[in-house]
Design a protein around this motif. Sequence first.
Motif, PDB file in Angstrom:
ATOM      1  N   ILE A  55       0.705  -1.120   0.069  1.00 31.54           N
ATOM      2  CA  ILE A  55       0.200  -0.067   0.237  1.00 31.54           C
ATOM      3  C   ILE A  55       0.692   1.408   0.040  1.00 31.54           C
ATOM      4  CG2 ILE A  55      -2.269  -1.155   1.255  1.00 31.54           C
ATOM      5  CD1 ILE A  55      -0.877   0.113   3.887  1.00 31.54           C
ATOM      6  N   ILE A  56       0.277   2.413  -0.616  1.00 25.92           N
ATOM      7  CA  ILE A  56       0.744   3.821   0.006  1.00 25.92           C
ATOM      8  C   ILE A  56       0.283   4.705   0.799  1.00 25.92           C
ATOM      9  CG2 ILE A  56       1.539   5.408  -1.103  1.00 25.92           C
ATOM     10  CD1 ILE A  56       2.901   3.834  -2.395  1.00 25.92           C
ATOM     11  N   VAL A  57       1.457   5.016   1.975  1.00 24.01           N
ATOM     12  CA  VAL A  57       0.523   5.932   2.672  1.00 24.01           C
ATOM     13  C   VAL A  57       0.656   7.127   2.518  1.00 24.01           C
ATOM     14  CG1 VAL A  57       0.370   6.399   4.979  1.00 24.01           C
ATOM     15  CG2 VAL A  57       0.034   4.191   4.716  1.00 24.01           C
ATOM     16  N   LYS A  58      -0.096   8.376   2.285  1.00 24.38           N
ATOM     17  CA  LYS A  58       0.212   9.321   1.872  1.00 24.38           C
ATOM     18  C   LYS A  58       0.576  10.704   3.032  1.00 24.38           C
ATOM     19  CE  LYS A  58       0.324  12.444  -2.193  1.00 24.38           C
ATOM     20  NZ  LYS A  58       0.234  12.713  -3.840  1.00 24.38           N
ATOM     21  N   GLN A  59       0.900  11.498   3.426  1.00 24.86           N
ATOM     22  CA  GLN A  59       0.626  12.745   4.549  1.00 24.86           C
ATOM     23  C   GLN A  59       0.922  13.701   3.569  1.00 24.86           C
ATOM     24  OE1 GLN A  59       2.246  12.500   7.908  1.00 24.86           O
ATOM     25  NE2 GLN A  59       0.040  13.065   8.807  1.00 24.86           N
ATOM     26  N   GLY A  60      -0.157  14.766   3.755  1.00 20.75           N
ATOM     27  CA  GLY A  60       0.402  15.452   3.529  1.00 20.75           C
ATOM     28  C   GLY A  60       0.605  17.109   4.706  1.00 20.75           C
ATOM     29  N   GLN A  61       2.286  17.659   4.526  1.00 27.77           N
ATOM     30  CA  GLN A  61       2.144  18.487   5.801  1.00 27.77           C
ATOM     31  C   GLN A  61       2.089  20.108   5.813  1.00 27.77           C
ATOM     32  OE1 GLN A  61       5.532  17.112   7.426  1.00 27.77           O
ATOM     33  NE2 GLN A  61       4.610  14.670   8.171  1.00 27.77           N
ATOM     34  N   GLU A  62       2.239  21.011   6.026  1.00 31.85           N
ATOM     35  CA  GLU A  62       2.601  21.897   5.544  1.00 31.85           C
ATOM     36  C   GLU A  62       4.333  22.917   5.127  1.00 31.85           C
ATOM     37  OE1 GLU A  62       1.351  26.664   7.498  1.00 31.85           O
ATOM     38  OE2 GLU A  62       2.196  24.915   8.897  1.00 31.85           O
ATOM     39  N   ASN A  63       5.108  22.295   5.570  1.00 29.45           N
ATOM     40  CA  ASN A  63       6.226  22.574   5.106  1.00 29.45           C
ATOM     41  C   ASN A  63       6.455  21.134   3.840  1.00 29.45           C
ATOM     42  OD1 ASN A  63       7.056  24.567   6.691  1.00 29.45           O
ATOM     43  ND2 ASN A  63       7.746  22.834   8.664  1.00 29.45           N
ATOM     44  N   ILE A  64       6.532  21.472   3.328  1.00 26.06           N
ATOM     45  CA  ILE A  64       6.622  20.388   1.495  1.00 26.06           C
ATOM     46  C   ILE A  64       8.199  20.471   1.106  1.00 26.06           C
ATOM     47  CG2 ILE A  64       5.052  21.845   0.483  1.00 26.06           C
ATOM     48  CD1 ILE A  64       7.777  22.022  -1.537  1.00 26.06           C
ATOM     49  N   ARG A  65       7.883  18.934   1.221  1.00 23.53           N
ATOM     50  CA  ARG A  65       9.924  18.122   0.598  1.00 23.53           C
ATOM     51  C   ARG A  65       9.905  18.166   0.041  1.00 23.53           C
ATOM     52  NH1 ARG A  65       9.986  12.072   1.374  1.00 23.53           N
ATOM     53  NH2 ARG A  65      11.585  12.187   1.710  1.00 23.53           N
ATOM     54  N   SER A  66      11.727  18.005  -0.373  1.00 24.24           N
ATOM     55  CA  SER A  66      12.386  19.191  -1.793  1.00 24.24           C
ATOM     56  C   SER A  66      13.485  18.455  -1.903  1.00 24.24           C
ATOM     57  CB  SER A  66      12.042  20.833  -2.078  1.00 24.24           C
ATOM     58  OG  SER A  66      13.220  20.972  -1.248  1.00 24.24           O
ATOM     59  N   ALA A  67      14.370  17.622  -3.049  1.00 21.03           N
ATOM     60  CA  ALA A  67      15.511  17.502  -2.534  1.00 21.03           C
ATOM     61  C   ALA A  67      16.303  18.216  -2.624  1.00 21.03           C
ATOM     62  CB  ALA A  67      15.887  16.987  -4.392  1.00 21.03           C
ATOM     63  N   GLN A  68      16.033  19.728  -2.399  1.00 26.56           N
ATOM     64  CA  GLN A  68      16.687  20.428  -2.851  1.00 26.56           C
ATOM     65  C   GLN A  68      17.368  21.186  -1.409  1.00 26.56           C
ATOM     66  OE1 GLN A  68      14.906  20.308  -4.877  1.00 26.56           O
ATOM     67  NE2 GLN A  68      15.225  21.295  -7.414  1.00 26.56           N
ATOM     68  N   GLY A  69      15.871  21.105  -0.339  1.00 26.99           N
ATOM     69  CA  GLY A  69      16.221  20.434   0.866  1.00 26.99           C
ATOM     70  C   GLY A  69      15.363  22.356   1.520  1.00 26.99           C
ATOM     71  N   PHE A  70      14.093  22.310   0.622  1.00 24.31           N
ATOM     72  CA  PHE A  70      13.858  24.187   0.865  1.00 24.31           C
ATOM     73  C   PHE A  70      13.126  23.531   0.869  1.00 24.31           C
ATOM     74  CE2 PHE A  70      11.487  27.660  -1.781  1.00 24.31           C
ATOM     75  CZ  PHE A  70      12.367  28.677  -1.071  1.00 24.31           C
ATOM     76  N   GLU A  71      11.999  24.556   2.012  1.00 22.60           N
ATOM     77  CA  GLU A  71      10.568  24.469   2.706  1.00 22.60           C
ATOM     78  C   GLU A  71       9.754  25.679   1.755  1.00 22.60           C
ATOM     79  OE1 GLU A  71      11.280  25.271   6.130  1.00 22.60           O
ATOM     80  OE2 GLU A  71      12.161  23.040   6.937  1.00 22.60           O
TER      81      GLU A  71
END
Length: 403
Positions: A55-71
């Motif tokens: 299964i896939i478990v997906k959570q939305g949070q306020e601070n997004i993820r990015s490969a560059q480490g940018f918030e």
Amino acid sequence: MLILTKHNLLSYLKDKYPQFDQRLPVEIHAIGEQEEDPAGLINFIFRVRSGNASIIVKQGQENIRSAQGFEYLLPPSRNHLEAISLRLRKAIVPQYVPELYLLDQENNVFIMEDVSYLRPCRQALVQGEQFPGLGSRCGEFMAATAFYTSEFYLPRTTFRALAQCFINSGMRRVMEEWVFLHRSPFPPLPETMPLRAGLEDPELLAQTYQLRHRYMSSQEALIHSDLHTGNIFVKGQQMKVIDMEYTFAGPCAYDLGYFLNSILSLYCASLFRTMPGGGESYRRYLLEVLAELFIQYRRTFTELWSRDAKPDYRACMSYCDAFLDDLLPDAVGYGALAAITLSLSGPDVLDFQAIEDKEKQIQAIQLYYTMARTLLLLRSSIKSVSDFLNVVVTCSNRYIKRK
């Protein structure tokens, strides 16, 4: 809100989704940690396997993820809208949408089918694989979901309630600023700085603002709004579309344009690298995908209109034809604007990362940018799919000869 991690995920599943069998050894993989194509990952996503179940478990949070480490701050409620969007599209085109198993609005989590039994379309295309019928299936998906969420089919009160439910202002802002105004949340790349000089061209700006206004104000149907090859999984005749968190009531042409842009980047990159089986056959295939996309979209939309449109509309097939005719130049424009923005991301785009020679990589990006500008400025004169494909081929040939 509970923040999910690898450490608390199993206890969360035991409480919220006890149907998942944990009696066998369980493997948890945080998607995005070591992905080949992490660009665009803004959520916290886990793949959980136990025996043959996954299964896939997906959570939305306020601070997004990015490969560059940018918030970057986004509304966690996008997760709830995405789950509703999955359910809605599943009812319309079940063959193209993953199963939704659980929606936990309190924690901004949903659990869905793991579609990793299919191939990530973008990675496979970069490697030179070809999927017959890809354009047709995408055209069918877009046309059917657009028609059945439009005022052509829905009672007016239902349509307005649907549009109101999917205002989705927080997510729309990303595209309104990024695609149209080229205001990326990530720092500009030095390699693409010379391309930015032409962004202030008055004619280009006029086309940009016209399309941005339509994107912001038009409510023709629910659109995916982030429909590119990276959000499609395929294998043989199977296809699944994911990542629907940008969904809102917008212009039908946008999804067509955003998808065609992701094919154009592959086309441009292929001119500067050695392709398995030969570049010419691969580029012919990509052009066929684009032709199939528009042909099938028109065919599906017309069939649904003639069968299921409200009586007044159903009696006026000439308006259906006019509506579909008007989609093409706008789709070309939307695709061109996405290409301009992505060309400024340059080597960060997976399609261009596959080019090992740095100089050829820059040339491919320059072609992509040049082609996008040309398509944007000529879009009003593009009256057919053949016109569009001719511009693509002509622009490529001229650029190669000049180099």
